[in-house]
Design an enzyme around this catalytic site. Structure first.
Site, PDB file in Angstrom:
ATOM      1  CG  ASP A  53      26.273  45.340  21.295  1.00  0.00           C
ATOM      2  OD1 ASP A  53      25.406  45.059  22.160  1.00  0.00           O
ATOM      3  OD2 ASP A  53      26.726  46.490  21.132  1.00  0.00           O
ATOM      4  N   GLY A  54      26.006  42.207  23.250  1.00  0.00           N
ATOM      5  CA  GLY A  54      26.443  41.884  24.604  1.00  0.00           C
ATOM      6  C   GLY A  54      26.241  42.978  25.633  1.00  0.00           C
ATOM      7  CD  GLU A  55      25.968  48.605  24.212  1.00  0.00           C
ATOM      8  OE1 GLU A  55      24.878  49.110  24.581  1.00  0.00           O
ATOM      9  OE2 GLU A  55      26.719  49.134  23.369  1.00  0.00           O
ATOM     10  CG  HIS A 100      43.248  36.979  47.962  1.00  0.00           C
ATOM     11  ND1 HIS A 100      43.268  35.607  48.082  1.00  0.00           N
ATOM     12  CD2 HIS A 100      44.502  37.346  47.561  1.00  0.00           C
ATOM     13  CE1 HIS A 100      44.467  35.154  47.763  1.00  0.00           C
ATOM     14  NE2 HIS A 100      45.231  36.185  47.448  1.00  0.00           N
ATOM     15  CE  LYS A 114      50.558  29.449  47.725  1.00  0.00           C
ATOM     16  NZ  LYS A 114      49.205  29.300  47.230  1.00  0.00           N
ATOM     17  CG  ASP A 166      41.607  30.269  39.839  1.00  0.00           C
ATOM     18  OD1 ASP A 166      40.741  29.773  39.085  1.00  0.00           O
ATOM     19  OD2 ASP A 166      42.252  31.275  39.525  1.00  0.00           O
ATOM     20  CB  ALA A 189      42.185  22.472  42.163  1.00  0.00           C
ATOM     21  N   GLY A 190      45.537  23.715  41.674  1.00  0.00           N
ATOM     22  CA  GLY A 190      46.930  23.257  41.637  1.00  0.00           C
ATOM     23  C   GLY A 190      47.565  23.289  43.010  1.00  0.00           C
TER      24      GLY A 190
END
Length: 373
Positions: free
Chosen positions: A98-100, A191, A253, A283, A285-286
């Protein structure tokens, strides 16, 4: 005695070998040391540390120092271990149907100074949960100290309440790490630098700029100008420009939506200049592609870019490949997607040496400030 030490290094799973090493390690100390020679010895060790900064077998012989990692960036962890001269710690990391996450240490860490390497990159939630579970296992195995090494700190972009009724996830993750058992954190290019203040444990905040600056110094790009893609990155770009001894420009911006930005103005002279865009995260790239077009429209000759964390989600790789960007230089804090590896204009630099030296300094209780140059 040296034979016993070597055997213990090569067979860390055997409990017997661990015991033999532990008893053989203190043997030299009690035999010669009473209370008196204690002080000169530590002074000598300090002198050795400064003199033996080159890779030496000392750390590989230190049973009180181990490095483990999760599944987020195994190549970087292996590179760090090669740099500091210790084998990567043995563990078992699996998932239930189940991903655990299931994690088990396969060697003794009682009283050991442990460094756990795990960037919380895509898939962010899975890698974060892995990290918390690994720390819990280390804490319950009586590790002496747990230093979490996060080359990329996920959830850092939500670091303040910029709108009503939103979460501050950068603080939440810091609390989770402390609760799970971290005694110290080693982070790269947050960041926002003030995220360090969200932690109630010591934080060493490194910058990838020494690695990136060295690369662009060697390129010797003519008429270079460093460009910050937004007002928030001005301090980072100013430091970079000062190191390269070149002018600085800023792009104004406006963020219209999540992952959507609009370039307004270019502040500074970029006409007939080679521009180098500096950011911490790329992220979708915009912003990057928009900044490239804005600079070229203002008369820039060529545009290069560099960033610490190549998140490269969504259409990022396609946008970069189709853009008029000359080259994008990133570090290996995050492993590149396979399609990104096939793009010739994306170049990856390693920060394993930077992290390795920081890990050595933390373990030997010496200053990490020299790594900022």
């Amino acid at each position: 005695m040296s034979n016993q030490t070597t055997t213990a290094v090569h067979s860390p799973i055997s409990g017997q070998a661990e015991e033999t090493t532990t008893t053989s390690q203190p043997a030299p100390k009690p035999s010669q040391d009473s209370a008196k020679p204690d002080t000169p010895k530590s002074a000598t060790d300090g002198a050795k540390t400064a003199a033996e900064r080159k890779r030496s077998p000392r750390l590989s012989e230190d049973k009180r120092f181990k490095v483990f990692c999760g599944s987020a960036n195994l190549p970087l962890a292996e590179e760090i271990c090669k740099f500091v001269g210790v084998p990567l710690g043995e563990s078992k990391l699996q998932r239930f149907a189940d991903g655990e996450v299931y994690f088990q240490l396969l060697e003794n860490v009682r009283g050991v100074d442990v460094f756990l390497v795990q960037p919380t990159c895509n898939p962010v939630d899975e890698h974060l949960m892995e990290l918390l579970i690994m720390m819990d296992a280390l804490k319950r195995a009586s590790a002496g100290r747990i230093t979490v090494v996060m080359p990329y700190y996920g959830y850092a972009r939500q670091d303040r309440k910029d709108r009503q009724r939103v979460a501050i996830t950068a603080k939440l993750v810091a609390d989770l790490l402390s609760t799970a058992g971290a005694n110290r954190a080693l982070l790269v290019d947050l960041h926002a630098a003030q995220i360090q203040g969200f932690f109630n444990i010591p934080v060493d905040h490194l910058f990838a700029s020494p690695v990136l600056v060295s690369y662009f110094r060697e390129l010797e790009l003519p008429d270079l100008t460093v460009v910050s893609p937004d007002a928030g990155g001005v301090e980072r770009a100013r430091f970079f420009a000062k190191k390269l001894e070149v002018p600085l420009a800023i792009v104004d911006k406006r963020r219209t939506d999540m992952n959507v930005t609009e370039v307004m103005n270019v502040i500074g002279d970029v006409r007939d200049r080679t521009c180098l865009i500096l950011d911490d995260i790329i992220d979708t790239a915009g912003t990057l592609v928009g900044t490239v077009e804005a600079l070229l429209a203002q008369g820039a000759k060529k545009v290069y870019a560099c960033a610490s964390h190549p998140v490269l989600s969504g259409p990022a790789v396609e946008r970069i490949a189709a853009s008029r960007l000359e080259e994008l230089v990133v570090t290996n804090t995050i492993p590149l997607r396979e399609d990104a590896l096939r793009v010739p204009k994306i170049k990856v630099l390693s920060i394993a040496g930077l992290l390795g030296r920081a890990i050595e300094s933390i373990h030997m209780e010496t200053s990490v400030s020299t790594l900022f140059n």
